[in-house]
Enzyme design. Structure first.
Site, mmCIF file in Angstrom:
data_model
loop_
_atom_site.group_PDB
_atom_site.id
_atom_site.type_symbol
_atom_site.label_atom_id
_atom_site.label_comp_id
_atom_site.label_asym_id
_atom_site.label_seq_id
_atom_site.Cartn_x
_atom_site.Cartn_y
_atom_site.Cartn_z
ATOM 1 N N GLU A 141 49.412 46.074 39.588
ATOM 2 C CA GLU A 141 49.951 46.444 37.817
ATOM 3 C C GLU A 141 49.351 45.547 36.347
ATOM 4 O OE1 GLU A 141 51.609 48.439 37.282
ATOM 5 O OE2 GLU A 141 52.909 47.555 39.000
HETATM 6 C C1 LIG Z 1 48.851 45.854 47.735
HETATM 7 C C2 LIG Z 1 48.186 46.863 47.033
HETATM 8 C C3 LIG Z 1 49.240 47.780 45.915
HETATM 9 C C4 LIG Z 1 48.655 48.499 44.686
HETATM 10 N N1 LIG Z 1 49.670 49.420 44.146
HETATM 11 C C5 LIG Z 1 49.008 50.707 43.400
HETATM 12 C C6 LIG Z 1 49.959 51.511 42.732
HETATM 13 O O1 LIG Z 1 50.395 51.881 43.483
HETATM 14 N N2 LIG Z 1 49.583 52.135 42.069
HETATM 15 C C7 LIG Z 1 48.474 52.085 41.563
HETATM 16 O O2 LIG Z 1 47.711 52.760 40.769
HETATM 17 N N3 LIG Z 1 46.922 51.229 42.016
HETATM 18 C C8 LIG Z 1 47.945 49.903 43.473
HETATM 19 N N4 LIG Z 1 47.202 49.279 42.792
HETATM 20 C C9 LIG Z 1 45.478 49.205 42.851
HETATM 21 C C10 LIG Z 1 45.278 48.126 41.639
HETATM 22 O O3 LIG Z 1 46.857 47.996 40.431
HETATM 23 C C11 LIG Z 1 44.440 47.556 41.627
HETATM 24 O O4 LIG Z 1 44.446 46.745 42.313
HETATM 25 C C12 LIG Z 1 44.558 46.506 40.297
HETATM 26 O O5 LIG Z 1 44.426 46.865 39.213
HETATM 27 C C13 LIG Z 1 42.919 46.145 40.211
HETATM 28 O O6 LIG Z 1 41.831 47.022 40.151
HETATM 29 P P1 LIG Z 1 40.531 46.526 41.361
HETATM 30 O O7 LIG Z 1 40.919 46.431 42.097
HETATM 31 O O8 LIG Z 1 39.725 47.775 41.133
HETATM 32 O O9 LIG Z 1 39.588 45.275 41.003
HETATM 33 P P2 LIG Z 1 38.770 45.490 39.052
HETATM 34 O O10 LIG Z 1 39.187 46.235 38.206
HETATM 35 O O11 LIG Z 1 37.177 45.804 39.730
HETATM 36 O O12 LIG Z 1 38.678 43.662 39.020
HETATM 37 C C14 LIG Z 1 38.059 42.659 39.767
HETATM 38 C C15 LIG Z 1 37.860 41.832 38.765
HETATM 39 O O13 LIG Z 1 37.905 41.974 37.495
HETATM 40 C C16 LIG Z 1 38.584 42.095 36.294
HETATM 41 N N5 LIG Z 1 37.839 42.732 35.943
HETATM 42 C C17 LIG Z 1 37.878 43.855 35.601
HETATM 43 N N6 LIG Z 1 37.889 44.187 34.215
HETATM 44 C C18 LIG Z 1 37.695 43.927 33.316
HETATM 45 C C19 LIG Z 1 37.506 43.294 32.117
HETATM 46 N N7 LIG Z 1 37.570 44.779 31.715
HETATM 47 N N8 LIG Z 1 37.834 42.293 31.633
HETATM 48 C C20 LIG Z 1 38.116 40.584 32.184
HETATM 49 N N9 LIG Z 1 38.174 40.958 33.663
HETATM 50 C C21 LIG Z 1 38.167 42.304 34.163
HETATM 51 C C22 LIG Z 1 39.828 41.773 37.506
HETATM 52 O O14 LIG Z 1 40.876 40.717 36.536
HETATM 53 C C23 LIG Z 1 39.884 41.506 38.572
HETATM 54 O O15 LIG Z 1 39.636 40.401 38.356
HETATM 55 C C24 LIG Z 1 47.411 48.249 44.515
HETATM 56 C C25 LIG Z 1 46.747 47.878 45.045
HETATM 57 C C26 LIG Z 1 47.187 46.880 45.801
HETATM 58 C C27 LIG Z 1 45.629 46.267 46.635
#
Ligand SMILES: Cc1cc2nc3c(=O)[nH]c(=O)nc-3n(C[C@H](O)[C@H](O)[C@H](O)COP(=O)(O)OP(=O)(O)OC[C@H]3O[C@@H](n4cnc5c(N)ncnc54)[C@H](O)[C@@H]3O)c2cc1C
Length: 617
Positions: A443
């Site tokens: 989220e």
């Molecule tokens: C159990 C689970 C349930 C989920 N459910 C859903 C769902 O129902 N629907 C859905 O759409 N998604 C869902 N997700 C996805 C979840 O919302 C994402 O994993 C999350 O938004 C982070 O994206 P990412 O994993 O690609 O991490 P990344 O975006 O790669 O982030 C990695 C790190 O970099 C930081 N970061 C990234 N970009 C920036 C920036 N611009 N500035 C500063 N810091 C940054 C982040 O804060 C984080 O610490 C789910 C994930 C899990 C694990």
């Protein structure tokens, strides 16, 4: 019997004494309710949670999910409580009764949610997903879309999801590549792969409605070119009956650290070129629609952090009252002295106190967020509505991030209270710790929340919204100052608030200067100190309410009799506990927040000065 999940006395205190839920019944929207009906609903929610949902927590974790031939089977123990959930109409508590909801105030629904999430949120989210997706259709959908989907979703007959994430588009939603092609019949052909979709596939409901973010062919890059589509797992015919499968295939589920009973799915849309979607809202305005759901979901995820903490605290408290180890400090060198319950040891009490104040502060904060939604709904005019909306917008990232970070820490502290047993699967706290960890990530990660707070929220309306927030805190400070025993605490909260204002101003200005990278390196620390000050506000507010009640109970008693009554009288103990909570947080924890604010004001630039090579590795 010992309380589990949530302390009912505390729930009632926040509902009726701190936030005056009964006053909401004076508004036309809630005129059908009264204290009796509120109590009945919370009682029933608690019964269902304790008797039917709570037993699925460990059982669901152990059983896990079965993924076979593109289909996901949920743990069997989920089926009966889900049936009861639907039959009891527990899904859309706040939605319009004409649309299948209960029309309950958000504040009271929060108390219900307290029990449902705290019992097993991996289960409860199946029901809540229906509502989140349904709400977007209610607000942005056409009459036809509402007719087709709304009732079935609000009643939990059809589940709902939230489909944003792709392998290359996580926090950076604008990078998504799932595409949509307009068809002559007005539908769109959807094509693309999504990952990490909670509840993306399962056999708990006959249909799943996916709100999918995709880019219409030829649309601009980034978030400006994103549209939102309703994509049913099984197509819904114009007469509302179920049609053919809609070419949505689950290609796998994640093996996760926690929430083992919640399917986190990879979904392929349109692998055979036959996945149809209906545009929700306007073309290229999908993020606006989705933000509606995301903001509600952020409050819900904050509540997950807090309810996990609430359950963990009660488990730890009950354990500390029973587990006997060691002797009282004053009898340390008397080997024959009896072992005492560990709650007698000052260090264990420190842990319990730390957990207690955060659980109480977070309950008040999360319920306050819900109250703001009621106030927006019941506002007398646009100015009042804008005032409450501003406060909610400002506090949303704090509720999401602070309650999930602290929620995890409270669960971790609960493991510590249990000692070695806490680390085993025999006791529930290790699961609570695993399950809650994701809440700081999904989220919008807490880092993204902090950027939202610094980059958008504190500067809203040229800082006026932040000033309004300070005004709300100061109202409680003034009330506390009028109570002699709280005057000193009031001064300290005021001092911390003014320092927070100074810190916000400094960081906001730095964010607009050449040093903006250093400012954003301090976004998370700022979010944390704002959360701390909000906790102090909420706990002082509780003390302001509890103080006079306690004095009434203790009136005309001498010192010994007062002590005796506080030890034995449930209400006196509760109110006295509120005052000690405020004292502990404001005198023992808030000074640390001042140190953190000093560091933010100094804005050390090492984090951004460090060349990548300097990180080593
Ligand atoms: C159990 C689970 C349930 C989920 N459910 C859903 C769902 O129902 N629907 C859905 O759409 N998604 C869902 N997700 C996805 C979840 O919302 C994402 O994993 C999350 O938004 C982070 O994206 P990412 O994993 O690609 O991490 P990344 O975006 O790669 O982030 C990695 C790190 O970099 C930081 N970061 C990234 N970009 C920036 C920036 N611009 N500035 C500063 N810091 C940054 C982040 O804060 C984080 O610490 C789910 C994930 C899990 C694990």
């Amino acid at each position: 019997m010992a309380q589990v999940i949530a302390d009912r006395r505390d729930v009632d205190f926040v509902l009726y004494e701190q936030f005056d839920a009964e006053a909401l019944c004076g508004h036309a929207a809630y005129a059908d309710f009264n204290r009796k009906t509120f109590d009945l609903i919370v009682d029933e929610a608690r019964q269902l949670a304790v008797k039917e949902i709570l037993p699925t927590l460990a059982a669901g974790d152990r059983a896990g999910l079965v993924f076979e031939d593109g289909q996901v089977r949920v743990p069997d123990c989920f089926r009966r409580p889900y049936k009861l959930f639907v039959e009891g109409e527990w899904t859309a508590l706040t939605a319009d009764p004409g649309l299948g909801g209960q029309g309950l105030p958000f504040l009271v629904a929060q108390a219900v949610t307290d029990y449902q999430l705290g019992a097993n949120y991996a289960f409860t989210l199946f029901g809540f997903g229906c509502v989140g997706a349904g709400e977007m259709i209610e607000i942005f959908g056409s009459e036809e879309q509402k007719r087709l989907f709304l009732k079935k979703m609000y009643t939990g007959q059809w589940a709902g999801t939230m489909v944003l994430t792709e392998p290359e588009a996580g926090s950076d939603v604008g990078a998504l590549t799932t595409s949509a092609r307009r068809q002559p019949d007005g539908t769109y052909l959807i094509s693309g792969s999504k990952i990490f979709i909670s509840g993306g596939e399962h056999d708990l409901t006959e249909n799943i409605i996916h709100p999918v973010l995709a880019r219409i062919e030829g649309a601009p890059a980034g978030t400006k070119g994103i549209s939102l589509f309703i994509v049913p797992k099984i197509w819904v015919n114009p007469d509302g009956t179920l049609g053919e499968p809609n070419d949505v295939v689950c290609t796998g589920i994640e093996e996760k650290m926690g929430i083992h009973a919640s399917p986190t799915c990879s979904l392929a849309f349109g692998g055979k070129g036959q996945c149809r979607g209906l545009l929700l809202g306007e073309e290229n305005r999908g993020m606006k629609v989705m933000f509606r759901m995301m903001n509600a979901a952020r409050l819900l995820v904050g509540a997950i952090g807090f309810t996990s903490a609430s359950a963990a605290y009660l488990y730890a408290l009950n354990y500390a009252r029973e587990r006997r180890q060691g002797r009282d400090l004053e009898k340390t060198f008397e080997p024959d002295a009896p072992q005492v319950p560990i709650i007698r040891h000052p260090d264990v009490r420190r842990m319990l106190m730390w957990m207690k104040v955060h659980v109480e502060g977070m309950r008040s904060l999360v319920y306050y967020g819900a109250l703001l939604i009621d106030k927006i709904k019941c506002a007398a005019d646009d100015a009042e509505r804008a005032h409450f909306q501003g406060l909610l917008d400002l506090l949303t990232p704090v509720i999401k991030a602070y309650c999930t970070d602290r929620g995890f820490e409270v669960c971790s502290e609960a493991v510590q209270v249990y000692g070695g047993y806490g680390y085993t699967r025999e006791y529930p706290v290790e699961q609570l710790l695993r399950d809650v960890r994701i809440a700081s990530i999904y989220e919008g990660t807490n880092g993204i929340q902090a950027m939202d707070l610094l980059g958008r929220k504190i500067g809203m309306q040229k800082g006026q919204v932040f000033m309004n927030f300070m005004g709300e805190v100061n109202r409680i400070v003034a009330r506390a100052r009028a109570i002699e025993s709280l005057a000193d605490l009031a001064d300290k909260v005021e001092k911390a608030l003014n320092r927070l204002g100074e810190t916000a101003m400094h960081l906001g200005q730095t964010a607009m200067s050449e040093q903006f990278r250093a400012a954003f390196a301090h976004a998370t620390p700022f979010q944390e100190v704002m959360g701390d000050v909000v906790m102090a506000w909420m706990l002082l507010w509780r003390a302001v309410v509890a103080g006079p009640q306690l004095e009434t109970l203790l009136a005309d008693l001498d010192e010994d009799a007062r002590r005796e009554k506080i030890a034995r009288h449930k209400n006196a103990a509760f109110y006295h506990g509120q005052i000690l909570s405020a004292r502990y947080f404001i005198n023992s924890l808030l000074p640390v927040t001042h140190g953190k604010m000093d560091a933010i004001l100094a804005t050390e630039t090492a984090v951004v000065d460090m060349p990548e090579a300097g990180f080593g590795g």
